[in-house]
Design a protein around this motif. Structure first.
Motif, mmCIF file in Angstrom:
data_model
loop_
_atom_site.group_PDB
_atom_site.id
_atom_site.type_symbol
_atom_site.label_atom_id
_atom_site.label_comp_id
_atom_site.label_asym_id
_atom_site.label_seq_id
_atom_site.Cartn_x
_atom_site.Cartn_y
_atom_site.Cartn_z
ATOM 1 N N ILE A 268 -3.517 -6.165 17.330
ATOM 2 C CA ILE A 268 -4.685 -6.134 16.444
ATOM 3 C C ILE A 268 -4.233 -6.089 14.976
ATOM 4 N N HIS A 269 -3.208 -5.283 14.694
ATOM 5 C CA HIS A 269 -2.689 -5.159 13.326
ATOM 6 C C HIS A 269 -2.124 -6.503 12.830
ATOM 7 N N GLU A 270 -1.218 -7.074 13.602
ATOM 8 C CA GLU A 270 -0.606 -8.345 13.181
ATOM 9 C C GLU A 270 -1.653 -9.461 13.168
ATOM 10 N N GLY A 272 -4.648 -9.125 12.203
ATOM 11 C CA GLY A 272 -5.324 -8.994 10.905
ATOM 12 C C GLY A 272 -4.531 -9.673 9.799
ATOM 13 N N HIS A 273 -3.200 -9.499 9.830
ATOM 14 C CA HIS A 273 -2.336 -10.200 8.863
ATOM 15 C C HIS A 273 -2.487 -11.711 9.060
ATOM 16 N N ALA A 274 -2.488 -12.133 10.332
ATOM 17 C CA ALA A 274 -2.531 -13.572 10.648
ATOM 18 C C ALA A 274 -3.824 -14.211 10.132
ATOM 19 N N HIS A 298 -2.580 -7.258 1.898
ATOM 20 C CA HIS A 298 -2.230 -7.682 3.265
ATOM 21 C C HIS A 298 -2.450 -6.544 4.253
ATOM 22 N N GLU A 299 -1.955 -5.364 3.871
ATOM 23 C CA GLU A 299 -2.136 -4.216 4.764
ATOM 24 C C GLU A 299 -3.612 -3.840 4.906
ATOM 25 N N SER A 300 -4.408 -4.116 3.884
ATOM 26 C CA SER A 300 -5.835 -3.808 4.013
ATOM 27 C C SER A 300 -6.445 -4.647 5.132
ATOM 28 N N GLN A 301 -5.961 -5.880 5.287
ATOM 29 C CA GLN A 301 -6.502 -6.746 6.326
ATOM 30 C C GLN A 301 -6.017 -6.330 7.712
ATOM 31 N N SER A 302 -4.734 -6.011 7.833
ATOM 32 C CA SER A 302 -4.221 -5.603 9.145
ATOM 33 C C SER A 302 -4.833 -4.274 9.575
ATOM 34 N N ARG A 303 -4.965 -3.363 8.616
ATOM 35 C CA ARG A 303 -5.488 -2.045 8.974
ATOM 36 C C ARG A 303 -7.003 -2.044 9.125
HETATM 37 ZN ZN ZN Z 1 1.402 -4.603 8.474
#
Ligand code: ZN
Length: 506
Positions: A268-270, A272-274, A298-303
């Protein structure tokens, strides 16, 4: 020396330069990806040889005697450029200036130092022997301070490095952010620890067949609306995302037999990055404005996907029937509520990468304070372990038994990445502020409970993804949220959520 007939010719040259840069980055990214996924073990040497040539060539694409002529010509004719080209020139000028401000011999010396430091750090961590690593860290800190002076002598050194990793971030903003966290989260963590709710997550550590976990990953990616014709998943020791361009993104995960949620949240985290990369603007392809704008965004999207969606009551309820069907014996006595509690179990711990959503940012805050003090000269690297341990006790209430599980746990400092940690935590805070804004347009809870993530992804595409790197983090926050960065959304979100999970009163 090169001369240009007209702006058109110079712009064509600029585009060609960026296309070459993109091609080199594609090639070296592919080599890296291959090295951690498919490459046989004894192939390091040849790949290292190729990588060396690629990185030297790609450095020369930017740093050569023609580049400043080209950039100066375009700056002089700025009024004839379209908006995106202006931004490209600005970005490349900044890159060029930074790379050429540090004397080449010092730059080479530093990369040799980092190479050694990383190697020593590995050994020191295994032996839990900080004294072995300390002389290297001392040199890295000294170099970091010196380089900051080259890059921007007007700024405080730590501000220079914060800005390197998260553009426009300053100690002033970060101090206010971490102060809010400290004031709000330290008492909350203490209350959670004393709560009568005790969470039993033993079911998630039963035996989960890897082929079924792989099937589950496909399902998650599908629900997240990730286009599998443009995004593949592979298996590596440490999960990560890499993008070759917006039409070719790869994510990885790590399956653990007796841990269902480890890979689930990696995917799910990766994922979000993708999505951030896949939904970037077409117009930025093969330019320096392609890809995500910063580590924090970027981390805002993965998280956003990992925590806000993935660990929500609605999404847990949505996944529950699927999981019960896929793992009937492991889920025999598991209720929806048990699943929700298991993935939201919060307890102070020693290791950052294994920390839960509530305590995660405390780990970052500790590193921020230590970096700030080391760079200002207030804290000697010799005194780092004692100060590290003191802060873990103060903020998380845990005793650090050794340096391996203490100040030697992360690789960042050995790689010279001082100023990098805050962006991890900022990602969490940005995502909470984005949620608040998104809720004005969408019924996020209802959509999540149905597993209908498409409108959510579309919203993020419209407000974040499509800009790629053409907007800086503070601009993205303003576009998204109609206001500047406000840390209280994040602490409000955590207080509300964990008070509910742990049934806290008052
Ligand atoms: Zn990340």
């Amino acid at each position: 020396m090169k001369e240009y007939k007209n702006t058109q010719e110079a712009v064509a040259e600029l585009k060609k330069m960026q296309e070459r840069m993109a091609a080199y980055s594609h090639a070296s990214g592919m080599l890296y990806y291959d090295s951690v996924t498919g490459a046989p073990k004894e192939t390091t040497e040849g790949r290292g040889h190729t990588m060396g040539i690629i990185s030297e060539d790609s450095y020369r694409i930017l740093v050569n005697e023609d580049t400043p002529v080209l950039l100066d010509y375009l700056i002089a004719n700025n009024d004839q450029l379209d908006e995106n080209t202006k931004l490209e020139v600005k970005e490349l000028k900044k890159d060029y200036d930074e790379t050429s401000k540090i004397p080449v011999d010092e730059y080479v010396q530093y990369s040799i130092l980092l190479n050694e430091a990383e190697n020593i750090w590995h050994k020191a961590k295994i032996k839990s022997d900080y004294a072995m690593f300390e002389p290297y860290l001392a040199k890295i800190v000294a170099t970091t301070i010196r380089f900051a002076g080259y890059l921007d002598p007007k700024k405080k050194p730590y501000d220079v490095w914060l800005n390197e990793f998260e553009e426009d971030l300053t100690m002033e903003v970060a101090d206010r952010y971490f102060e809010t966290l400290r004031a709000e989260l330290v008492p909350l963590i203490k209350k959670v620890a004393k709560s009568k709710v005790k969470i039993d997550d033993s079911f998630s550590h039963k035996n989960y067949a890897l082929n079924k976990q792989r099937k589950f990953s496909d399902y998650i990616m599908n629900v997240m609306t990730i286009d599998r014709d443009h995004c593949a998943i592979a298996e590596t020791e440490h999960p990560f995302t890499i993008n070759f361009n917006k039409n070719d993104v790869r994510i990885t995960t790590h399956y653990i037999k007796d841990n269902l949620v480890s890979s689930m949240f990696s995917v799910i985290h990766e994922g979000g990055h993708a999505l951030y990369e896949l939904n970037g603007g077409d117009e930025f392809m093969y330019t320096c404005l392609s890809g995500g704008t910063s580590m924090g965004i970027h981390e805002s999207q993965s998280r956003f996907f990992e925590n806000i969606i993935g660990r929500s009551e609605g999404f847990t309820g949505f996944l529950y029937p699927y999981l019960k069907k896929l793992f009937p014996s492991q889920f025999k006595d598991v209720t929806k509520k048990m699943l929700l509690l298991a993935i939201n179990k919060a307890e102070p711990s020693l290791i950052r990468t294994e920390a839960d959503e509530l305590t995660y940012s405390m780990h970052i805050m500790i590193r921020y304070e230590l970096e700030k003090k080391m760079i200002s000269g207030e804290l000697s690297t010799k005194d780092l372990p004692a100060e590290w341990n003191r802060l873990y006790k103060e903020y998380l209430g845990v005793d650090v038994p050794n340096d391996k599980e203490g100040c030697l746990q992360d690789s960042h400092w050995s790689g010279g990445a001082i100023g990098y940690f805050p962006s991890y935590s900022l990602g969490n805070a940005y995502s909470a502020q984005m949620l608040n804004a998104m809720k004005k347009d969408l019924n996020v809870d209802a959509l999540t409970a149905k597993g209908d993530l498409k409108p959510i992804v579309e919203w993020l595409k419209e407000h974040v993804h499509k800009y790629s790197s053409s907007k800086k983090p503070p601009e993205i926050i303003r576009i998204c949220c109609n206001e500047d960065f406000e840390p209280h959304y994040y602490t409000d979100y955590l207080k509300e959520k964990f008070s509910r999970i742990y049934e806290l009163k008052d």
